[in-house]
Design a protein around this motif. Structure first.
Motif, mmCIF file in Angstrom:
data_model
loop_
_atom_site.group_PDB
_atom_site.id
_atom_site.type_symbol
_atom_site.label_atom_id
_atom_site.label_comp_id
_atom_site.label_asym_id
_atom_site.label_seq_id
_atom_site.Cartn_x
_atom_site.Cartn_y
_atom_site.Cartn_z
ATOM 1 N N TYR A 73 7.529 5.895 -0.573
ATOM 2 C CA TYR A 73 8.757 5.285 -0.023
ATOM 3 C C TYR A 73 8.571 4.986 1.447
ATOM 4 C CZ TYR A 73 11.056 6.666 -4.352
ATOM 5 O OH TYR A 73 11.399 6.814 -5.652
ATOM 6 N N LYS A 136 21.053 8.468 -2.191
ATOM 7 C CA LYS A 136 19.828 7.664 -2.269
ATOM 8 C C LYS A 136 18.601 8.594 -2.283
ATOM 9 C CE LYS A 136 18.274 5.028 1.125
ATOM 10 N NZ LYS A 136 18.484 4.149 2.290
ATOM 11 N N LYS A 139 18.441 10.777 -5.513
ATOM 12 C CA LYS A 139 18.019 10.004 -6.683
ATOM 13 C C LYS A 139 16.497 9.812 -6.690
ATOM 14 C CE LYS A 139 19.253 5.708 -8.973
ATOM 15 N NZ LYS A 139 19.650 4.346 -8.624
ATOM 16 N N ARG A 140 15.960 9.564 -5.500
ATOM 17 C CA ARG A 140 14.507 9.372 -5.383
ATOM 18 C C ARG A 140 13.745 10.651 -5.753
ATOM 19 N NH1 ARG A 140 13.988 6.199 0.349
ATOM 20 N NH2 ARG A 140 14.402 4.099 -0.438
ATOM 21 N N ARG A 143 13.898 11.089 -9.503
ATOM 22 C CA ARG A 143 13.106 10.104 -10.232
ATOM 23 C C ARG A 143 11.614 10.402 -10.112
ATOM 24 N NH1 ARG A 143 13.606 4.938 -7.588
ATOM 25 N NH2 ARG A 143 15.852 5.105 -7.822
ATOM 26 N N LYS A 147 9.031 11.491 -13.209
ATOM 27 C CA LYS A 147 7.898 10.612 -13.487
ATOM 28 C C LYS A 147 6.623 11.459 -13.592
ATOM 29 C CE LYS A 147 5.482 6.664 -11.551
ATOM 30 N NZ LYS A 147 5.152 6.068 -10.242
ATOM 31 N N LYS A 170 8.890 1.888 -15.376
ATOM 32 C CA LYS A 170 10.346 1.753 -15.525
ATOM 33 C C LYS A 170 10.877 0.618 -14.672
ATOM 34 C CE LYS A 170 11.433 6.293 -17.127
ATOM 35 N NZ LYS A 170 11.254 7.668 -16.636
ATOM 36 N N GLU A 172 14.098 -0.956 -12.517
ATOM 37 C CA GLU A 172 15.348 -0.570 -11.843
ATOM 38 C C GLU A 172 16.477 -1.521 -12.225
ATOM 39 O OE1 GLU A 172 16.025 0.843 -8.241
ATOM 40 O OE2 GLU A 172 14.306 2.176 -8.172
ATOM 41 N N HIS A 174 19.537 -3.763 -11.252
ATOM 42 C CA HIS A 174 20.177 -4.397 -10.094
ATOM 43 C C HIS A 174 21.516 -4.971 -10.514
ATOM 44 C CE1 HIS A 174 16.766 -4.120 -7.374
ATOM 45 N NE2 HIS A 174 16.000 -4.390 -8.419
#
Lengths: 413, 326
Positions: A73, A136, A139-140, A143, A147, A170, A172, A174
């Protein structure tokens, strides 16, 4: 007709000249922008720096893949968003490490840390931090961890890394806002929320501000009997119409100043350009809403004869005005709700709810037409009622009339 | 948009009907005016007429119904019954522009400039803005306010604020001028000035209604008066008539020697001695000349003057008598 114009002109000119008006022109948007933009600006600042995130992994399996996953990120400037710090030390007891991790967070050396532990039955995954409100980030973290876990599980079953990558690919989601005009735009929750919020707040503050001003000037005219000179120079209907027109002109003037101001600011991209999409219908609702509430204020103001009574009346009216603001949050989440549809047709809430909906969804022209008509008819009724109350109210001093008395006034010809 | 014309037509029809009885030359006439508020009769069947160049004194104690009467003439409130005619026509909103009104309680827009306030009230009376300003200049000059015209009302002394308000009520040269306590709040010099102005309006043929508690002023200015109490007329007519009607039979007698015996004269009700002068109250039916003849034979009388009763005294006597009857 000429007298209506003269009254309107007087109300407009004398109020524009006041210091209070000039201050309100600057202060009102400042307050609203402060209220609405503040949180956005704050949360933006947060994610603009690299954050140190600890990882305390008792299994020894997750640290490496998780830290490299997190470092993927990037911030806007290309810097990594997170730096992973390994908190595990095989020479120390796990509980001690946990305490040490906590204290690192509490002394602000770490933004927080990810805690992974496994017993025979389950895997525990925690984020331990001072602030756990940033969806935010959370969630990261979730996820990325899942994974890696899927990868580990799948490779345990003998799948090749290529296949794992293939499965794990996967997509995302939008959210895209569709409009009948064929346009599409990516709906940003915050943008939609705050534009609606700003517009409704503006309407509310303007109505309250000029309504308060109207009531105060009416009380002044009543207390020093200026009203008697006025109504012996023009009819009370002319006076009332003139006052409403003058004040509406004042409100419109205020909006124009603010719109110009806002356009100037849009250049610096502080206000989203989305806010000006439906300017024409929004302006109609703005002006009609303003006139509707102003006529309520005129009727109510003519009953009051002291400052305290006026304040009481103002606070009642502001409660009705405040109601749509409470609804903004849930409305943005579910703009198709029946409640919202219903409130669009109740004149007290029509202006603000319609401004909100215009901002959220495509509203059919029929609906705009019907609600506008409802508003115009309501304005006609309120002004007629207000005119009757005004006619007698402005000449009665002292005790505030009872509801029964007011009904009697309405019956009088 | 809001007007109901139905009533207007009714009033007009009535007016045509009444027109025949109307006295020509009389400009304002109030006929059988009654105003009721929630079963309380505030104005009870009042009738009076005021003609050009006359000042009509509307007098009465607090709460007598003066303000309500004035408000119906101003067309601010509608009478419960009765009519008001101006120049033979029922008074309607069309007459707004020819009426000037100075209310008892004063006050102007405190935050606004003197010239703006004067102009505003003038344009509301249909005076063109330009003309309003030139008239305002004239009046400000006349009342020594020229220097203050750009000032805010709140910066003026109370007396000057009153003057500004007076200007607003007369600037548009009203044919009918209603003044409620016009002298309140003025110092004696300005009171004289206002009095002169009012008298000049009489020369211009205005119709003036003056409501006041100051009986001496009313006495000096008014040609006709009406005294009302609790909404009802107590007495009305020219000042002379009223004095004759309600004046008491009192004489002032200058003497030398001892006249204390006069107290027992059959025609005397009461006597007060002030050194060489005595005030003697006579029975109502007694002729003053007869009385002089009868006492001059016994006593040495130096002077003998009838005392003109002041309006003030009449006012108090009449209102008190009214209260006693109740």
């Amino acid at each position: 007709m000429r007298k209506i114009f003269e009254v309107a002109k007087w109300e407009f000119v004398e109020k524009v000249k006041t210091r209070a008006f000039i201050i309100s022109i600057i202060i009102t948007p400042a307050i609203i922008i402060g209220f609405s933009m503040g949180p956005t600006l704050l949360s933006d600042n947060e994610s603009n720096t690299t954050q140190a995130i600890g990882i305390l992994d008792s299994t020894g399996v997750y640290f490496k893949p998780l830290s490299s996953e997190l470092e993927e990120y990037k911030l806007d400037d290309g810097q990594p968003n997170y730096v992973a710090v390994n908190l595990y030390n095989k020479h120390k007891l796990f509980n001690e490490l946990k305490l040490a991790g906590d204290s690192l967070v509490l002394t602000d050396e770490l933004e927080g840390y990810l805690f992974i532990s496994e017993d025979q039955h389950s895997l525990k995954y925690q984020f331990r931090g001072r602030s756990i409100g940033n969806f935010k980030d959370l969630k990261r973290f979730e996820r990325s961890f899942n994974k890696i876990r899927t990868e580990i599980k799948l490779s345990g079953k003998g799948l090749s890394s290529e296949l794992i990558k293939y499965i794990n690919d996967k997509v995302e989601l939008h959210p895209i806002k569709l409009e009948e005009s064929g346009k599409e735009s990516s709906a940003n929750f915050l943008v939609v929320f705050f534009t609606s919020f700003i517009l409704i707040m503006l309407l509310m503050m303007m109505i309250l501000y000029s309504g308060g001003m109207l009531i105060r000037s009416l009380i002044e005219e009543k207390s020093n009997r200026l009203i008697e000179i006025l109504v012996s120079s023009c009819s009370s209907d002319e006076l009332l119409t003139g006052k409403i027109l003058g004040l509406s002109a004042l409100g419109l003037f205020q909006i124009i100043i603010w719109v110009v101001l806002a356009i100037a600011l849009t250049g610096s991209s502080l206000i989203p350009a989305d806010a000006f999409k439906n300017v024409a219908p929004m302006l109609i609702y703005f002006v009609l809403g303003f006139i509707f509430y102003t006529s309520i204020f005129v009727g109510a103001g003519s009953i009051a004869s002291t400052e305290q009574e006026a304040q009481q009346l103002t606070s009642y009216i502001s409660l009705i005005l405040l109601f749509p603001i409470i609804l903004v949050f849930s409305a943005v989440q579910n703009s198709d709700s029946f409640m919202l549809q219903l409130l669009s047709y109740i004149p007290f809430t029509t202006p603000s709810i319609m401004i909100l909906r215009l901002n959220l969804q495509e509203v059919s022209p029929q609906e705009i037409l019907i609600t506008t008509l409802i508003l115009i008819i309501s304005i006609y009724i309120t002004i007629t009622v207000a005119a009757k109350i005004f006619k007698i109210g402005i000449l009665s001093y002292g005790k505030r009339p009872s509801v029964r008395e007011i009904f009697q006034w309405l019956k009088e010809k | 948009m809001f007007k109901s014309f139905a009533n207007l037509h009714l009033i007009k029809k009535k007016a045509i009907f009444d027109f025949g009885n109307h006295i020509i030359g009389c400009m304002l006439s109030v006929k059988n005016l009654t105003k009721e508020f929630k079963n309380l009769i505030v104005v009870d069947n009042l009738s009076f007429e005021v003609s050009e160049g006359k000042i009509f004194g509307l007098l009465g104690p607090n709460g007598a119904g003066k303000t309500t009467t004035i408000r119906t003439i101003l067309n601010i409130i509608r009478p419960s019954s009765g009519n008001i005619f101006f120049d033979g026509k029922p008074i309607t909103t069309e007459f707004f522009n020819i009426i000037g009104y100075l209310p008892e309680e004063r006050g102007l827009y405190k935050k606004s400039r003197v010239i703006d306030v004067i102009k505003y009230f003038a344009v509301l009376k249909n005076i063109q803005a330009k003309k309003a300003i030139s008239l305002a200049d004239e009046w400000l000059n006349k009342l020594d306010l020229w220097d203050l015209k750009e000032k805010k009302i709140e910066e003026l002394s109370k007396g000057n604020q009153q003057k500004v308000q007076f200007i607003t009520s007369v600037l548009h040269e009203p044919k009918l001028l209603i003044l409620d306590e016009p002298f309140a709040g003025f110092d004696p010099i300005n009171q004289e000035k206002i009095k002169e102005l009012i008298l000049s309006f009489v020369d211009q043929g205005k119709i003036i209604i003056l409501s006041t508690h100051q009986m001496d002023t009313a006495e000096k200015l008014c040609s006709d008066i009406m005294l009302i109490d609790r909404g009802k007329e107590v007495c009305s007519g020219s000042l002379k008539e009223i004095k004759k009607q309600f004046g008491l039979n009192v004489v002032s007698v200058g003497f030398s020697g001892n006249i204390s015996e006069i107290k027992n004269h059959p025609n005397v009700i009461d006597m007060n001695l002030y050194g060489n002068r005595a005030e003697i109250k006579l029975k109502e039916e007694v002729q003053q000349s007869e009385f002089l003849r009868s006492i001059s034979q016994q006593y040495s009388i130096n002077s003998f003057n009838p005392i003109d009763p002041s309006l003030h005294k009449i006012f108090i006597d009449v209102i008190q008598r009214n209260a006693d009857i109740r």
